[in-house]
Design an enzyme around this catalytic site. Structure first.
Site, PDB file in Angstrom:
ATOM      1  N   LYS A 175       0.880  -1.173   0.000  1.00 10.72           N
ATOM      2  CA  LYS A 175       0.000   0.000   0.000  1.00 10.72           C
ATOM      3  C   LYS A 175       0.923   1.231   0.000  1.00 10.72           C
ATOM      4  O   LYS A 175       1.371   1.689   1.059  1.00 10.72           O
ATOM      5  CB  LYS A 175      -0.924  -0.068   1.207  1.00 10.72           C
ATOM      6  CG  LYS A 175      -1.575   1.192   1.714  1.00 10.72           C
ATOM      7  CD  LYS A 175      -2.099   2.168   0.719  1.00 10.72           C
ATOM      8  CE  LYS A 175      -2.338   3.511   1.426  1.00 10.72           C
ATOM      9  NZ  LYS A 175      -1.674   4.626   0.723  1.00 10.72           N
ATOM     10  N   GLU A 251       8.888   2.265  11.282  1.00  6.29           N
ATOM     11  CA  GLU A 251       9.999   3.168  10.923  1.00  6.29           C
ATOM     12  C   GLU A 251       9.376   4.550  10.803  1.00  6.29           C
ATOM     13  O   GLU A 251       8.685   4.838   9.820  1.00  6.29           O
ATOM     14  CB  GLU A 251      10.591   2.771   9.560  1.00  6.29           C
ATOM     15  CG  GLU A 251      11.297   1.442   9.549  1.00  6.29           C
ATOM     16  CD  GLU A 251      12.742   1.534  10.025  1.00  6.29           C
ATOM     17  OE1 GLU A 251      13.138   2.604  10.542  1.00  6.29           O
ATOM     18  OE2 GLU A 251      13.454   0.536   9.890  1.00  6.29           O
ATOM     19  N   CYS A 286      13.706  11.235   6.441  1.00  6.25           N
ATOM     20  CA  CYS A 286      13.468  10.956   7.865  1.00  6.25           C
ATOM     21  C   CYS A 286      14.715  11.182   8.697  1.00  6.25           C
ATOM     22  O   CYS A 286      14.629  11.560   9.858  1.00  6.25           O
ATOM     23  CB  CYS A 286      12.967   9.530   8.041  1.00  6.25           C
ATOM     24  SG  CYS A 286      14.083   8.302   7.346  1.00  6.25           S
ATOM     25  N   GLU A 385       8.816  17.465  13.472  1.00  8.10           N
ATOM     26  CA  GLU A 385       9.419  17.122  12.179  1.00  8.10           C
ATOM     27  C   GLU A 385       8.702  17.947  11.113  1.00  8.10           C
ATOM     28  O   GLU A 385       7.514  17.741  10.856  1.00  8.10           O
ATOM     29  CB  GLU A 385       9.231  15.629  11.914  1.00  8.10           C
ATOM     30  CG  GLU A 385       9.896  15.192  10.644  1.00  8.10           C
ATOM     31  CD  GLU A 385       9.606  13.743  10.301  1.00  8.10           C
ATOM     32  OE1 GLU A 385       8.428  13.342  10.350  1.00  8.10           O
ATOM     33  OE2 GLU A 385      10.564  13.029   9.982  1.00  8.10           O
TER      34      GLU A 385
HETATM   35  P1  NAD Z   1       2.265   9.295   6.437  1.00  8.98           P
HETATM   36  O1  NAD Z   1       2.348   8.704   7.788  1.00  8.98           O
HETATM   37  O2  NAD Z   1       1.319  10.392   6.199  1.00  8.98           O
HETATM   38  O3  NAD Z   1       1.904   8.184   5.350  1.00  8.98           O
HETATM   39  C1  NAD Z   1       2.647   6.997   5.216  1.00  8.98           C
HETATM   40  C2  NAD Z   1       1.761   5.926   4.627  1.00  8.98           C
HETATM   41  O4  NAD Z   1       0.708   5.644   5.552  1.00  8.98           O
HETATM   42  C3  NAD Z   1       1.072   6.313   3.321  1.00  8.98           C
HETATM   43  O5  NAD Z   1       1.032   5.192   2.471  1.00  8.98           O
HETATM   44  C4  NAD Z   1      -0.323   6.692   3.778  1.00  8.98           C
HETATM   45  O6  NAD Z   1      -1.290   6.544   2.769  1.00  8.98           O
HETATM   46  C5  NAD Z   1      -0.539   5.699   4.897  1.00  8.98           C
HETATM   47  N1  NAD Z   1      -1.559   6.103   5.885  1.00  8.98           N
HETATM   48  C6  NAD Z   1      -1.976   7.349   6.207  1.00  8.98           C
HETATM   49  N2  NAD Z   1      -2.925   7.302   7.156  1.00  8.98           N
HETATM   50  C7  NAD Z   1      -3.103   5.996   7.467  1.00  8.98           C
HETATM   51  C8  NAD Z   1      -3.937   5.309   8.399  1.00  8.98           C
HETATM   52  N3  NAD Z   1      -4.778   5.947   9.205  1.00  8.98           N
HETATM   53  N4  NAD Z   1      -3.843   3.967   8.449  1.00  8.98           N
HETATM   54  C9  NAD Z   1      -2.968   3.303   7.663  1.00  8.98           C
HETATM   55  N5  NAD Z   1      -2.176   3.896   6.747  1.00  8.98           N
HETATM   56  C10 NAD Z   1      -2.230   5.231   6.665  1.00  8.98           C
HETATM   57  O7  NAD Z   1       3.756   9.709   6.066  1.00  8.98           O
HETATM   58  P2  NAD Z   1       4.250  10.446   4.749  1.00  8.98           P
HETATM   59  O8  NAD Z   1       3.834  11.865   4.830  1.00  8.98           O
HETATM   60  O9  NAD Z   1       3.888   9.642   3.553  1.00  8.98           O
HETATM   61  O10 NAD Z   1       5.846  10.312   4.940  1.00  8.98           O
HETATM   62  C11 NAD Z   1       6.587  11.165   5.705  1.00  8.98           C
HETATM   63  C12 NAD Z   1       6.870  10.558   7.058  1.00  8.98           C
HETATM   64  O11 NAD Z   1       7.530   9.303   6.936  1.00  8.98           O
HETATM   65  C13 NAD Z   1       7.825  11.412   7.869  1.00  8.98           C
HETATM   66  O12 NAD Z   1       7.365  11.468   9.177  1.00  8.98           O
HETATM   67  C14 NAD Z   1       9.138  10.647   7.792  1.00  8.98           C
HETATM   68  O13 NAD Z   1      10.029  10.893   8.841  1.00  8.98           O
HETATM   69  C15 NAD Z   1       8.660   9.250   7.794  1.00  8.98           C
HETATM   70  N6  NAD Z   1       9.700   8.382   7.276  1.00  8.98           N
HETATM   71  C16 NAD Z   1      10.357   7.535   8.135  1.00  8.98           C
HETATM   72  C17 NAD Z   1      11.388   6.738   7.648  1.00  8.98           C
HETATM   73  C18 NAD Z   1      12.178   5.813   8.545  1.00  8.98           C
HETATM   74  O14 NAD Z   1      12.864   4.950   8.026  1.00  8.98           O
HETATM   75  N7  NAD Z   1      12.117   5.950   9.847  1.00  8.98           N
HETATM   76  C19 NAD Z   1      11.723   6.801   6.305  1.00  8.98           C
HETATM   77  C20 NAD Z   1      11.029   7.693   5.485  1.00  8.98           C
HETATM   78  C21 NAD Z   1      10.004   8.459   5.980  1.00  8.98           C
END
Ligand code: NAD
Length: 482
Positions: A175, A251, A286, A385
């Site tokens: 997803k 993550e 991240c 962040e």
């Molecule tokens: P997000 O949490 O908004 O979305 C991530 C994924 O979760 C997407 O596919 C989204 O559609 C899905 N999602 C959203 N709401 C959901 C719910 N209620 N239930 C299940 N799935 C849901 O994050 P983003 O804006 O896509 O990415 C940025 C974030 O990701 C930042 O906080 C960044 O730090 C983090 N990140 C972490 C790492 C790591 O390795 N620690 C790596 C990259 C990004």
């Protein structure tokens, strides 16, 4: 011209969502519509989970390491062959600049290769708990895994869980983030052509996180969710997964400290600060070192170097020779601009601080690389962040003060320390609460070295052997001997 519409991939077939709805995906550099993807429904998720379960239970995938190794080697070869295609797609759909897109397209080849090699190295253990008994510990795949990914590195962060999950023998439902679902479908096209991967082992269901992601996370027949994304979403995933108490790998976000002592190699630390800030991905990384902790004696000189260097970074579309591309979406643009306005009220703006709309930038989501100095420790720009091209400089007095400030957020993803004194480096590295601490370097990652966070940055480990073991569990088989 009608746009291309990507379909879901379920049980080895490309299929439209039952609901008949689609989502448009935009080019962040121009806001033009690039293509559409399926806006799937919970019923689509149910079909994908059923297909994954069927493939996991009825094929020899989970037991045939030879088949899995061959499949992953083929995947690595195909990804290597199509690197230019993926690079160009990353520039268009994710707003990457050329060198960053090129290195992400190369990175996924290494990840597939690394786990292809490890597939034949999944060993358990034996023990002799009493004189007349033998304990055999067998490493088995977790089962059906939902992999939910973000948009900021859509291929690297997909392969990071996908390759070990496949190596371990799991079946998966992907997803991807709404903004980068097209490139994920492009990757699944490659997987679909690998005959060693049985239909149903890899499924793709695109759509809105709160609908598709949430249904996957709460699904009773999913054994594990591997989630990469924001900390708040991670918290929601934990809540949603409580029904069947599935395994959850997280993550999450970061607000990482890049700690620069007065005895550091000054120019190397300036370079490390600029690279660590991840302006090269408009700050959307991240691991970005968004809190620059600088020891008092060099603070002013350091800020002065940033004041000179940062405005030289050229901002523009990734199709041109630039240093900083757009942020991914209008929503992200507004979020970043909001934090910048809040920052202006509580800290000194050193450089940047505006949206760029000159000429061809007008329709894209471009933000000037921005540096703030001396924010209050509790302020949002020092705690949250932002996920944009924004860094804050925070002065510190000594080792204790640096460690205290470094640890004074809810996150614990990575940290770096710059000093020529190895004792100081070690002392800080041991006391900072983070999953990775770099000494005199920033942002280096390797497929064979584990990565992951502590505190509210999550608690899983990816890459390396532990990254493979995430997708397995140990079964104890006990043999009573005569
Ligand atoms: P997000 O949490 O908004 O979305 C991530 C994924 O979760 C997407 O596919 C989204 O559609 C899905 N999602 C959203 N709401 C959901 C719910 N209620 N239930 C299940 N799935 C849901 O994050 P983003 O804006 O896509 O990415 C940025 C974030 O990701 C930042 O906080 C960044 O730090 C983090 N990140 C972490 C790492 C790591 O390795 N620690 C790596 C990259 C990004």
């Amino acid at each position: 011209m009608s746009e291309h519409i990507y379909l879901n991939f379920i049980g080895g077939e490309w299929v439209a969502s039952e609901g008949g709805e689609t989502l448009q995906v935009h080019d962040p550099a121009t806001s033009e519509v690039l293509h559409a993807v399926q806006a799937s429904t919970p019923a689509d998720v149910d079909r994908a989970v059923a297909a994954a379960r069927e493939a996991f239970e009825t094929t020899d995938w989970k037991e045939n390491a030879e088949r899995r190794a061959t499949a992953l080697h083929k995947l690595a070869q195909e990804l290597a062959r199509r690197q230019d295609h993926f690079r160009d797609f990353l520039i268009r759909e994710a707003g990457k600049i050329f060198p960053v897109a090129r290195s992400e397209a190369a990175m996924i080849v290494k990840t597939a290769e690394y786990y292809a090699d490890l597939t034949r190295w999944i060993y358990g253990r034996t023990a002799q708990p009493t004189p007349n008994a033998l304990s055999i510990l067998v490493r088995e795949p977790v089962g059906v895994v939902g992999i939910i990914t973000p948009w900021n590195m859509p291929l690297a962060l997909l392969l990071r869980p996908l390759a070990p999950a496949l190596a371990a023998g799991c079946a998966v439902i992907l997803k991807p983030a709404e903004q980068t679902s097209g490139i994920t479908a492009e990757l699944v096209k490659v997987i679909a052509e690998i005959e060693e991967i049985p239909p149903g082992i890899v499924n793709l269901v695109t759509g809105v996180g709160e609908t598709v992601g949430a249904h996957l996370a709460s699904h009773e027949d999913v054994d594990m969710i591997s989630f990469t994304g924001g900390t708040e979403t991670g918290r929601e995933i934990v809540r949603l997964s409580a029904g069947n108490l599935k395994k959850v790998s997280l993550e999450l976000g970061g607000k990482s400290p890049n700690i620069i002592f007065a005895d550091a190699d000054f120019e190397a630390a300036v370079k490390g600060a600029l690279a660590g800030a991840a302006f090269w991905n408009a700050g959307q990384v991240c691991t970005a070192g968004t809190r620059l902790l600088v020891e008092e004696p060099i603070h002013d000189a350091f800020v002065e170097r940033l004041r000179q260097a940062v405005p030289k970074l050229k901002v523009g579309p990734g199709t041109q020779r630039v240093h900083v591309g757009p942020v991914v979406s209008e929503e992200q643009l507004n979020r970043v601009l909001h934090y910048i306005e809040v920052g202006k009220e509580v800290a000194e703006l050193v450089v940047g601080g505006r949206r760029l709309t000159d000429g061809e930038l007008a329709k894209g989501y471009f933000v000037e690389p921005t540096v703030f100095d001396r924010p209050p420790l509790e302020s949002p720009i020092a705690q949250d962040e932002i996920f944009g091209p924004v860094v804050t400089v925070i002065p510190f007095k000594d080792v204790d003060d640096a460690v205290h400030i470094a640890n004074a957020t809810r996150y614990g993803l990575v940290a770096a320390v710059w000093t020529q004194n190895i004792n100081k480096a070690f002392s800080v590295a041991k006391r900072v609460r983070a999953g990775t601490v770099w000494v005199n370097a920033y942002g280096v990652l390797f497929q064979n070295v584990e990565f992951g966070g502590v505190k509210q940055s999550g608690h899983s480990r990816h890459y390396g052997l532990e990254g493979l073991y995430e997708y397995t569990h140990l079964k104890h088989i006990y043999l009573q001997l005569p």
